[in-house]
Structure formats: C-alpha cells, structure tokens
Design an enzyme around this catalytic site. Structure first.
Site, PDB file in Angstrom:
ATOM      1  CG  ASP A  73      -0.269  -0.414   2.514  1.00  0.00           C
ATOM      2  OD1 ASP A  73       0.975  -0.361   2.576  1.00  0.00           O
ATOM      3  OD2 ASP A  73      -0.975  -0.780   3.454  1.00  0.00           O
ATOM      4  CG  ASN A 129      -8.887  -1.259  11.828  1.00  0.00           C
ATOM      5  OD1 ASN A 129      -7.924  -1.919  11.446  1.00  0.00           O
ATOM      6  ND2 ASN A 129      -9.302  -0.171  11.193  1.00  0.00           N
ATOM      7  CG  HIS A 185      -5.752  -2.057   8.789  1.00  0.00           C
ATOM      8  ND1 HIS A 185      -5.764  -0.690   8.964  1.00  0.00           N
ATOM      9  CD2 HIS A 185      -4.482  -2.439   9.094  1.00  0.00           C
ATOM     10  CE1 HIS A 185      -4.570  -0.294   9.336  1.00  0.00           C
ATOM     11  NE2 HIS A 185      -3.788  -1.320   9.426  1.00  0.00           N
ATOM     12  CD  GLU A 193      -8.633   1.175   7.638  1.00  0.00           C
ATOM     13  OE1 GLU A 193      -8.436   0.187   8.365  1.00  0.00           O
ATOM     14  OE2 GLU A 193      -8.118   2.276   7.874  1.00  0.00           O
TER      15      GLU A 193
HETATM   16  P1  PGA Z   1       2.291  -1.744  12.731  1.00  0.00           P
HETATM   17  O1  PGA Z   1       1.134  -1.606  11.652  1.00  0.00           O
HETATM   18  O2  PGA Z   1       3.194  -2.822  12.246  1.00  0.00           O
HETATM   19  O3  PGA Z   1       2.951  -0.394  12.737  1.00  0.00           O
HETATM   20  O4  PGA Z   1       1.622  -2.087  14.029  1.00  0.00           O
HETATM   21  C1  PGA Z   1       0.459  -2.726  11.211  1.00  0.00           C
HETATM   22  C2  PGA Z   1      -0.669  -2.326  10.313  1.00  0.00           C
HETATM   23  O5  PGA Z   1      -1.297  -1.270  10.554  1.00  0.00           O
HETATM   24  O6  PGA Z   1      -0.963  -3.074   9.379  1.00  0.00           O
END
Ligand code: PGA
Length: 237
Positions: A65, A132, A134, A139
């Site tokens: 992404d 959440n 995702h 999302e």
């Molecule tokens: P993080 O993010 O590794 O910084 O916890 C994970 C994500 O949001 O997919």
C-alpha cells in the site's frame, strides 16, 4: 495455520527472517509490508546480506500500500520507508521493487498495480495487522475487496499512524491498497504480530468469525498461513 511464538521482538524478527529466507531465490516475488512490526525482520535480512548469506539479485518485491497524495520522495511515504529500511541497503534492483505511486492519479495507479499483480505470483506476502483487523489498508467493511483500490482511512488507523507524522492532521486521509483477493492469492502468508495491544485483535482475527468487519479473519481460510509473533501479541491464543 502455523503459529511461532517467540519470547521477544528480537527473536520474532529472526524467526520471521528465517521463514522469509526460505523463499528468497532468483526470480522469487516477495510481498512486503511497512509499519513498525516488520522493521526488525528487515534489519535481520540486511545483516544476513552483509554477511554474504543472502542475494537479492533478480528478486522482485511488491508492497501492499501507499498513502494517496505523497510523492515517493516524501519522507512519510511508504516508498521512502522501504528504501530506508531495506532496498537501499541490499543488492536489489530498484526497478524490480514496486510500491504504488501515491502521487499519481489513484484510479490510473490502481489499474497499473492490478495489471502488475495479475502478471505475478507472490511467493510470500508479509503482513502486519491493524488494531481494527486491517491488512494492507483494507479497513473493516461490508465485503472483502478483490483488487487494488483507493480507500478512505478509518479514524482509528489515522490515529495509530499519526505517530509517524508531526500531527494527526498531517496523516493522509486516503491510501491505495492491494485488495484482499490479491493478498490471499499469495502462495504463503507471513503474518507478523507484536505487542500486547495487538493481542485482542490477533485472537479475533485468527479464531473469531470470518467476516469483512475483521479483514484479517479471512486469513483463517488460507492454506499456508504462518503467524510469527512475540508472547505479548499471542497471549490470548
Ligand atoms: P504496525 O502496523 O506494524 O505499525 O503495528 C500494522 C498495520 O497497521 O498493518
């Protein structure tokens, strides 16, 4: 599903690098992720490269992404993150590293990324998980997305990611993300989870109902899901 529990972040990063390295060979395709969780694994890959144990020539990478509106040179962009944490420090051909371009027209960029992904098979897709549920920037939603698309980020994601920006109002409100169908098409999924604040969502995603309200829950259906975590993130399972 295979779950590897490690006593701390350093050990989980080494464990994750061991699993990713099984796939690193000429002409392999690695699906990569940004965020805090894979940083230790990337450092371990660099260490192995510097020790002469890894060769990234002819390796192709595709990232999950990118924020809409950020140029690749912007320090907050995921392209910049990948260059800094991995690509600039190994012998990979940058022309073979793909991250959506957040400064292009999102619709055209999604089409370009979909064309790219339909021409490749991802050997291993690295994933983190959002609070959440995702994966990438998919999302919670009413349905599982198939293809690369532009999304509006949820308030909880903007809040979580504001730690990388001067203030929450600087966080872009939308992003381009690989679709869940494309993530799922990878031969192997390597899900990295760290920290006690992820424990609840990890339990829901891996053992709760399979629902697009928890996008990562779809991974339960994947035939080769490998979860690598620290004890804190895996404490509820
Ligand atoms: P993080 O993010 O590794 O910084 O916890 C994970 C994500 O949001 O997919």
């Amino acid at each position: 599903m295979k779950i590897y529990s490690n006593d701390n972040y350093e050990h989980m990063s080494i464990c994750a690098a061991d699993i990713l390295c099984e796939a690193i060979r000429p002409n392999c395709v690695l699906g990569l992720a940004t965020g805090s969780t894979p940083v230790g694994m990337y450092s371990e890959l660099i260490r192995r490269y510097e020790a002469g144990k890894l060769d990234f020539r002819n390796v192709t990478t595709v990232n999950l992404d990118e924020y809409v509106g950020l140029r690749p040179s912007n320090e907050q962009s995921y392209r910049h993150f990948m260059n800094e944490h991995l690509f600039d420090r190994i012998n990979i051909d940058k022309e073979r590293t793909f991250v959506p371009d957040g400064s292009s027209d999102p619709e055209l960029e999604c089409k370009k990324y979909n064309d790219l992904l339909s021409s490749l098979t991802i050997d291993v897709q690295v994933l983190g998980i959002g609070h959440n549920g995702h994966i990438g920037f998919n999302e919670p939603s009413d349905e599982f997305s198939k293809l690369t698309h532009a999304v509006r980020l949820s308030p909880s994601t903007i809040k979580a990611n504001s730690r990388f920006f001067a203030s929450p109002s600087d966080v872009p409100i939308s992003a381009i993300t690989m679709g869940i169908g494309q993530i799922f098409a990878a031969k192997r999924i390597l899900l990295l989870v760290s920290g006690k604040e992820k424990a609840e969502i990890v339990e829901r995603a891996l053992f709760g109902p399979i629902t697009p309200k928890v996008p990562a829950s779809v991974l339960q259906l994947h035939g080769d899901l490998v979860v690598v975590g620290d004890e804190a993130a895996l404490s509820r399972i």
